[in-house]
Every structure is written in C-alpha cells, then in structure tokens.
Scaffold this active site. Structure first.
Site, PDB file in Angstrom:
ATOM      1  N   ASP A   1       0.837  -1.198   0.000  1.00  0.00           N
ATOM      2  CA  ASP A   1       0.000   0.000   0.000  1.00  0.00           C
ATOM      3  C   ASP A   1       0.878   1.257   0.000  1.00  0.00           C
ATOM      4  O   ASP A   1       0.572   2.243  -0.664  1.00  0.00           O
ATOM      5  CB  ASP A   1      -0.903   0.023   1.238  1.00  0.00           C
ATOM      6  CG  ASP A   1      -2.005  -1.025   1.134  1.00  0.00           C
ATOM      7  OD1 ASP A   1      -2.069  -1.712   0.090  1.00  0.00           O
ATOM      8  OD2 ASP A   1      -2.783  -1.152   2.093  1.00  0.00           O
TER       9      ASP A   1
ATOM     10  N   ASP B   1       0.788   4.260  -2.573  1.00  0.00           N
ATOM     11  CA  ASP B   1       0.554   5.648  -2.148  1.00  0.00           C
ATOM     12  C   ASP B   1       1.646   6.571  -2.682  1.00  0.00           C
ATOM     13  O   ASP B   1       1.389   7.729  -3.005  1.00  0.00           O
ATOM     14  CB  ASP B   1       0.517   5.737  -0.614  1.00  0.00           C
ATOM     15  CG  ASP B   1      -0.722   5.045  -0.054  1.00  0.00           C
ATOM     16  OD1 ASP B   1      -1.649   4.768  -0.836  1.00  0.00           O
ATOM     17  OD2 ASP B   1      -0.743   4.769   1.164  1.00  0.00           O
TER      18      ASP B   1
ATOM     19  N   SER C   1     -33.915  -5.670 -22.390  1.00  0.00           N
ATOM     20  CA  SER C   1     -34.256  -6.366 -21.153  1.00  0.00           C
ATOM     21  C   SER C   1     -34.153  -7.861 -21.411  1.00  0.00           C
ATOM     22  O   SER C   1     -33.814  -8.281 -22.508  1.00  0.00           O
ATOM     23  CB  SER C   1     -35.655  -5.978 -20.696  1.00  0.00           C
ATOM     24  OG  SER C   1     -36.561  -6.242 -21.736  1.00  0.00           O
TER      25      SER C   1
ATOM     26  N   GLU D   1     -24.315 -17.655 -17.410  1.00  0.00           N
ATOM     27  CA  GLU D   1     -23.696 -16.677 -16.502  1.00  0.00           C
ATOM     28  C   GLU D   1     -24.541 -16.526 -15.246  1.00  0.00           C
ATOM     29  O   GLU D   1     -25.686 -16.949 -15.209  1.00  0.00           O
ATOM     30  CB  GLU D   1     -23.646 -15.283 -17.158  1.00  0.00           C
ATOM     31  CG  GLU D   1     -23.043 -15.242 -18.525  1.00  0.00           C
ATOM     32  CD  GLU D   1     -23.265 -13.902 -19.214  1.00  0.00           C
ATOM     33  OE1 GLU D   1     -23.906 -12.996 -18.637  1.00  0.00           O
ATOM     34  OE2 GLU D   1     -22.778 -13.763 -20.345  1.00  0.00           O
TER      35      GLU D   1
ATOM     36  N   LYS E   1     -26.840 -14.215 -12.853  1.00  0.00           N
ATOM     37  CA  LYS E   1     -27.637 -13.007 -12.978  1.00  0.00           C
ATOM     38  C   LYS E   1     -27.416 -12.194 -11.710  1.00  0.00           C
ATOM     39  O   LYS E   1     -27.995 -12.478 -10.662  1.00  0.00           O
ATOM     40  CB  LYS E   1     -29.120 -13.339 -13.155  1.00  0.00           C
ATOM     41  CG  LYS E   1     -29.944 -12.100 -13.423  1.00  0.00           C
ATOM     42  CD  LYS E   1     -31.366 -12.434 -13.800  1.00  0.00           C
ATOM     43  CE  LYS E   1     -32.112 -11.188 -14.225  1.00  0.00           C
ATOM     44  NZ  LYS E   1     -32.097 -10.117 -13.217  1.00  0.00           N
TER      45      LYS E   1
ATOM     46  N   LYS F   1     -27.248 -17.409 -22.759  1.00  0.00           N
ATOM     47  CA  LYS F   1     -27.156 -16.684 -24.022  1.00  0.00           C
ATOM     48  C   LYS F   1     -26.622 -17.615 -25.097  1.00  0.00           C
ATOM     49  O   LYS F   1     -25.635 -18.319 -24.871  1.00  0.00           O
ATOM     50  CB  LYS F   1     -26.197 -15.491 -23.875  1.00  0.00           C
ATOM     51  CG  LYS F   1     -26.661 -14.491 -22.834  1.00  0.00           C
ATOM     52  CD  LYS F   1     -25.604 -13.469 -22.481  1.00  0.00           C
ATOM     53  CE  LYS F   1     -26.138 -12.580 -21.359  1.00  0.00           C
ATOM     54  NZ  LYS F   1     -25.145 -11.603 -20.892  1.00  0.00           N
TER      55      LYS F   1
ATOM     56  N   CYS G   1     -48.011 -17.117  31.509  1.00  0.00           N
ATOM     57  CA  CYS G   1     -48.156 -17.451  32.924  1.00  0.00           C
ATOM     58  C   CYS G   1     -48.301 -16.219  33.803  1.00  0.00           C
ATOM     59  O   CYS G   1     -48.491 -16.349  35.015  1.00  0.00           O
ATOM     60  CB  CYS G   1     -46.970 -18.289  33.408  1.00  0.00           C
ATOM     61  SG  CYS G   1     -45.438 -17.359  33.539  1.00  0.00           S
TER      62      CYS G   1
ATOM     63  N   CYS H   1     -39.102 -14.542  30.503  1.00  0.00           N
ATOM     64  CA  CYS H   1     -40.145 -14.779  31.494  1.00  0.00           C
ATOM     65  C   CYS H   1     -39.461 -15.366  32.723  1.00  0.00           C
ATOM     66  O   CYS H   1     -38.646 -16.275  32.611  1.00  0.00           O
ATOM     67  CB  CYS H   1     -41.160 -15.758  30.920  1.00  0.00           C
ATOM     68  SG  CYS H   1     -42.130 -16.600  32.178  1.00  0.00           S
TER      69      CYS H   1
ATOM     70  N   CYS I   1     -44.115 -21.675  34.452  1.00  0.00           N
ATOM     71  CA  CYS I   1     -44.694 -21.175  33.201  1.00  0.00           C
ATOM     72  C   CYS I   1     -44.994 -22.354  32.275  1.00  0.00           C
ATOM     73  O   CYS I   1     -44.101 -23.108  31.902  1.00  0.00           O
ATOM     74  CB  CYS I   1     -43.707 -20.224  32.519  1.00  0.00           C
ATOM     75  SG  CYS I   1     -44.258 -19.686  30.882  1.00  0.00           S
TER      76      CYS I   1
END
Ligand code: D41
Length: 679
Positions: free
Chosen positions: A38, A42, A87, A125, A127, A301, A422, A437, A443
């Site tokens: 990096d 830079d 489309s 492919e 989508k 395709k 309960c 609870c 319960c």
C-alpha cells in the site's frame, strides 16, 4: 524549444504514472492479487499529485487523481444510449427453459446453423442482483457512464462511476476507438453489512439489502459519498463497438473485455443444450448462498454471435437470451401483528404475523423479529408493509419496513412486561438483548418447551410425543415435570382426543425404551443451560454416571475438557435447585436409569483426533447414525469444512461443503468409504 521538450517529457512522466497506477488498481481490485505494498502504491499516487500540482495542465479526465475529483451535482443529466439496453425474458421453471431451448434450436436448425442432432451452445452466466449500467470508452478512456433507465435513455452517473476502483479509467491492450460496455453494479454482502453498521453508528439510513445499498450509493449527487461505498462491477455485454468485432462467440468477447482490464465474472460456463443449462442452474443454486454477492438467477445466451443475429428480438428482449430465476428470497407483505413466543429457557421472541406471502419457494405466514432491540432498530410496526426474507433453509425474518408505505397511527412496539403464558414478570438483563419470562417451570410455555426438547431425537428420542400432545398433557395438569411422563399409562393416554389405543400403546412402549438412555442423552434432555449435545457427551464420558456428576464440585467440573466457568456454574445451580433434585429422584422412582458409560480412552481408535464433516443425504445412515459411528471411533463431527478437516462424507444433494472440500483438497468419502474406514 527546450520548454516543448520539457512538456513532452512531463506528459510522458504523467502517462507512465497513469498506466502504473491503473495496472496496480487492476491487480488489486480486479484480480485480487496486489503486487506492491500500500505504501508503494501511495507513493506513486503522491508523485502524480505533486506533478499535477506543479503543472495543472497535466490533469486529464482519465487521471487516477480525478476519481473523486468531481463536485456534487444538482441533478443527474440524461444520456441517450447509442445502442438501446435490452431487457431479458424470464423463466421460473425447467419447462420454460426447455421451451426456450427448443425455440432456439428449431430456428437455428431451419437456418442451417445446427446439425440435425446438434445441440445449441450457450454461455451460462450469473444473474447479478444489482443495477444495469452502460460505460462508454473513447480512445480507451472512460468518458461516460449511464444507468439503464428505460433502455433508451438513462441517467448520467459518470462522476460516481469513476470512483469505482475496479473500473479502469483507461483500457489496456488493443482497444477499439469506441467501446460501450454493459454490466451490473453491485455490493458484496459483507461490504453491505459493514456499511449498514457504519450507517447505524452515525445514525444514518439503513439499507434493506445489498442491491438497495448499491442503488442508493450510485444515486448520490455527491461523488465523494459514492467514493466511500464499496461498489463492484461485472461486465456481461456491450453496446456500440467501432470497427469489426474480433470474435464470433459471446464468451470470447467477454474474455476479451477481461483482457482490456474490465472486471468480468470468471464463474461463467459454456454449455451444450438444455441439459447443460439446467445443470448450470442446479450447480449455481447449490453454491448461491456461499457466494460473496447476491444473484437472483442465471442468464443463458446463445454463444454464437451469428446465431444471435438470426434469432433477433421480440419487443425489447433478445430471443437469444433468457434469465432463469431462483425463487425470490425477499418479498413484501403486510405485518398484521406481533406476538411473543416463550421458549424453553423463558426467552421471549417476538414473532411477526404476516399476510401470507410466497417467498423462497414456500408460503410464509410467520417470521422472526429476533428481539425487541431489533424491532426498535428496524422500527417495524404493526400495519407496516415489510420486506420478508427467507434465504436457503433459514427461518424467515422481517428485514424491515417500507417507510413510504407506512399508514397513519402506527405505534412503537413494546415487549409485554408480563408473560402472556403465565403472568410472571418479564425481565431484561441490562447487557442482554433478550427478555425472559421469570416463571421458570411454573410457566406452562417453558414447561411444554422443556418436555418437547427432552422428547426430541437428540435427547430421549420418545417417538409419538409431539408438540400437540405435550400441550394437552400440560394443559390438563397430567404432566408437570419430565418424570411425570414416565408415569403415563395406556388408559390415561387413550383418554385424550385424537389418541387411539394403538398410538397410546406405542407411546408407552417408546417411553419404556427411553427409560434406559445413554447418559449423555439424559443430560442433554434435562435442558440445563449451556449444556448442549457436545458438552453433555464430554460430561458423560468424564463422570460416567449421573450420581458422579451431581456430586462434582466446581473444581471437578472445571477439570473436564471443554467445560468452562459458565457451564460449571450452570450445572451447580441446576443441581442445587430443590425442584430439580425432586425431578431427578422422581425419574429414578419411575425407573429411568441411564446406561453405564464405558470411559474408554479414544487413543488407538480409527478416527482418534480426526474431524469429519457430513453433507447431503447418505443412502442408509441418517445424519445422527453416521455421527454416532464416527464418535464411537474416536472422531469428531464438525459443521464446517476447513484445511484441518480429515474427511468430508458426502451423500446425495451435497452442497457447498463438498465444493469447499474440493477447493481445499480435503478427501471426500461416500457412505461406503466411511464404513470402510470405520469397520
Ligand atoms: O447479471 C445480470 N444481471 C445480467 C443482465 C447478465 N448476466 N446478462 C445480461 N444480458 C443482457 C443482454 C442479453 C440483453 C445483453 C443482463 C441484461 N441483458 C440486462 N440487465 C438488465 C436488463 C437487461
């Protein structure tokens, strides 16, 4: 004279930096294979910036310093596409795909473009579930980017698209003078989650899904905001291209776009005939949830460009292509109410009651809302139109409300302060997201859930004791504790509605069988907090009897491998509770006696120290059976494949775990192979 030379050499210097930076962007963002640090990157950028600062006339639109240069727009301009953006026709099931292939094959056969028995070759492919974009390169430089719009005219999003580091500002290699590239802008799932977290921390808008986040990011008028959003792009087609196309197959053109420096999905396949298409659909479907991004189907395709031309178009969609969709994982519906469910440990889970909606291949009427914090965070209210999601086999969840559709007079949700089952107080520890609870086994909901848990296949495996019967037994006060189950007689059971004598006899027989469980199953059945299957097994192996375990102090408990302070203190609390001791004694009186445990060491066993992963359905063994055999041989069973996995055992419909095993080179066994190792 010398200034001219000087200027030419400065331009060359700037150009060299453009190419170098572009190359490293490509390695980093497209190939995922950076070759400089990096810091070194830079430095190149700083060098270019310094040069451009000293000589502003060197700044060009395709300079890497200009990715985020643009000022906020007042509005997006509109762009007319040189070639319309078409489309795609949709298919939702195999028959529609077969019909598509038949139409294509018949037409091409009549045109003499496939032999009598020949199959059509297709490019298959993904989508991508993103936004369709058209990029325009002139003389190799990115000059314009536009959304699809209505296919004829879109919005000019050039400044925003320039901020995508994976897109070249300048093409590589032998590019045509004019090249329009079509593709999809999207956001990776992980990036979407991280973005939402950051948005929440800043009190800003939460996006409901990656697609929505990508769209919102691209539609920012301020490109500096778009620049902070991790958008990606995959090319899938093209519009205007000057000169002759150098290739005759769709797949070859996409490969070529890749060589020009554009991101093209590597996960494409050239396949033959309808069977090839359907296999791609099935294979991709199995890997779908493991992909880093969302796809909503696959696209087929016809690969030959000449054949594409013969097939032509209907309305605005090409006859040579088809989108084959997966069942939608998200749908919208109305939130009719929010009820709470009380779990075995008293955990209160809000559940959404929904107007029934077909999503992820099933009709969903209930969805989890997780907990009160989640409801608040998402601001979901009764009456809202909500997005419901069901991905794979996970429990359906409410993703969030569509605020634009919120009716008037909705109210913020609050968790009830008393348990609806309960009447005990509901408490929410400060540092926990879950309300509970406090009724414990008083319960009825908790009691019912504990009994259902104890009867489950991984616990005492009491066949015929389902949720409905448990409800009836508890509601009629016939069963108050696990021990009471073992006092049930055929007469008593047969007196319940929809319970024949035969079923009652079968259940009594099942209870009899459950009187001598393996110790680990009994431990698991007790439903002690933090004691799951694995811990129960470790404890059983270590102590060998329930008496030894009950007598153990903290030190003894902590000496068990894998038992930490949370498990130890939970066990101590459980066995200190008088009511629980009573139940233990009552179980004994009712003849419940776990089998003796062989505390054999696992050394020398065939699978000692080895971890296996099971995937798919084996022909003869259930998952539990296979697990038991593996454990008996000293092995472990894990849910995920890693380099440390010794074997993956794959059956029918094995999914992503098999793929992962193949990627990592982990040996794969079928049931026969596993048996060969075990026996
Ligand atoms: O991944 C996609 N969403 C995708 C969309 C794709 N892989 N291929 C596509 N191919 C086309 C044609 C055949 C018309 C070039 C498409 C689209 N169109 C498309 N996306 C939105 C509208 C049309």
């Amino acid at each position: 004279m010398s200034t001219a030379v000087n200027k030419a050499s400065l331009e060359q210097q700037a150009q060299a930096l453009h190419v170098s930076i572009g190359h490293h962007d490509y390695l980093y963002y497209v190939l995922n294979d950076p070759q400089i640090s990096d810091a070194a990157y830079d430095k190149l950028m700083a060098e270019l910036l310094a040069l451009e600062q000293a000589y502003p006339e060197l700044v060009t639109a395709d300079s890497p310093t200009q990715r985020v240069g643009a000022k906020p727009l007042a509005a997006f301009g509109s762009v007319r596409h040189a070639v319309p953006m078409l489309s795609l026709g949709n298919a939702f099931d195999d028959t529609e795909v077969l019909a598509f292939d038949k139409r294509v094959t018949d037409t091409l056969h009549a045109a003499g473009m496939v032999g009598a028995a020949g199959q059509v070759q297709y490019q298959a492919e993904f989508k991508f579930d993103g936004l369709a974009i058209s990029l325009r390169y002139e003389n190799g430089s990115l000059v314009q980017a536009a959304t699809r719009g209505d296919g004829q005219t879109g919005e000019d999003v050039t400044s925003n698209i320039r901020t995508l580091r994976s897109l070249p500002l300048k093409l590589m290699g032998d590019y045509p003078d004019v090249l329009e590239v079509r593709g999809e802008v999207l956001m990776n799932r992980a990036d979407f989650l991280a973005l939402n977290q950051a948005q929440q921390a800043r009190g800003e808008k939460i996006f409901v899904n990656p697609r929505n986040a990508a769209a919102g990011s691209l539609r920012q008028l301020d490109p500096r905001i778009t620049a902070t959003r991790p958008l990606r792009f995959f090319a899938y087609g093209w519009g205007q291209i000057s000169g002759e196309l150098p290739y005759q197959q769709h797949s070859d053109v996409l490969d070529w776009l890749g060589r020009l420096g554009l991101p093209v999905s590597p996960l494409r396949r050239v396949v033959d005939g309808a069977q090839g298409l359907l296999s791609f659909y099935v294979d991709t479907g199995a890997e779908r949830t493991q992909l880093p991004f969302e796809i909503d189907g696959v696209v087929y395709k016809v690969n030959s460009l000449a054949a594409q031309e013969v097939l032509g178009f209907v309305a605005k969609a090409p006859r040579f292509a088809l989108a084959h969709k997966y069942p939608a994982q998200e749908e919208t519906t109305r939130l009719m109410g929010i009820e709470v469910q009380v779990g075995r440990t008293g955990a209160i889970t809000p559940v959404a009651r929904l107007q029934p909606v077909f999503v992820g291949g099933v009709t969903v009427t209930n969805a989890t809302l997780h907990n009160e914090d989640e409801i608040r965070r998402k601001d979901v209210r009764v009456g809202d139109t909500v997005i419901v999601r069901r991905a794979g086999d996970v429990i359906p969840e409410v993703v969030g409300p569509i605020l634009d559709l919120r009716p008037e007079g909705t109210e913020l949700y609050v968790t009830p302060t008393t348990c609806p089952e309960c009447g005990s107080a509901v408490e929410k520890p400060e540092d926990e997201a879950i309300s509970r609870c406090t009724g414990g086994l008083f319960c009825p909901a908790q009691r019912k859930q504990s009994l259902v848990h104890a009867a489950g296949r991984k616990a005492l495996d009491i066949e015929g004791l389902g949720e409905k019967l448990v409800d009836q037994l508890v509601d009629s006060d016939q069963v108050k504790s696990l021990a009471d189950l073992f006092t049930l007689s055929v007469e008593v059971l047969a007196s319940y509605p929809r319970m024949g004598r035969k079923s009652a006899e079968n259940l009594v027989a099942a209870l009899d069988k459950a009187r001598n469980p393996e110790l680990e199953r009994l431990l698991y059945a007790l439903g002690i907090r933090h004691v799951g299957e694995t811990t129960a097994r470790d404890l059983a192996k270590h102590f060998g009897s329930i008496e030894a375990l009950m007598a153990a102090d903290e030190e003894a408990l902590l000496s068990v491998n894998e038992v930490g302070p949370a498990v130890a203190s939970s066990l101590l609390r459980f066995f200190a509770e008088p009511h629980n001791l009573e139940v233990m004694q009552a179980l004994k009186r009712a003849g419940v006696q776990p089998q003796a445990v062989q505390q054999a060491s696992s050394d020398g066993l065939r699978l000692a120290g080895k971890t296996l992963v099971l995937t798919g359905t084996l022909p003869n063994w259930s998952r539990d059976e296979a697990t038991r055999h593996i454990l008996a041989a000293g092995g472990k069973v894990s849910g995920s494949v890693s380099k440390k996995t010794a074997y993956v055992v794959a059956g029918d419909e094995a999914g992503s775990k098999l793929v992962k095993a193949q990627q990592l080179g982990v040996p794969v066994l079928d049931e026969e192979g596993l048996k060969a190792i075990l026996l």
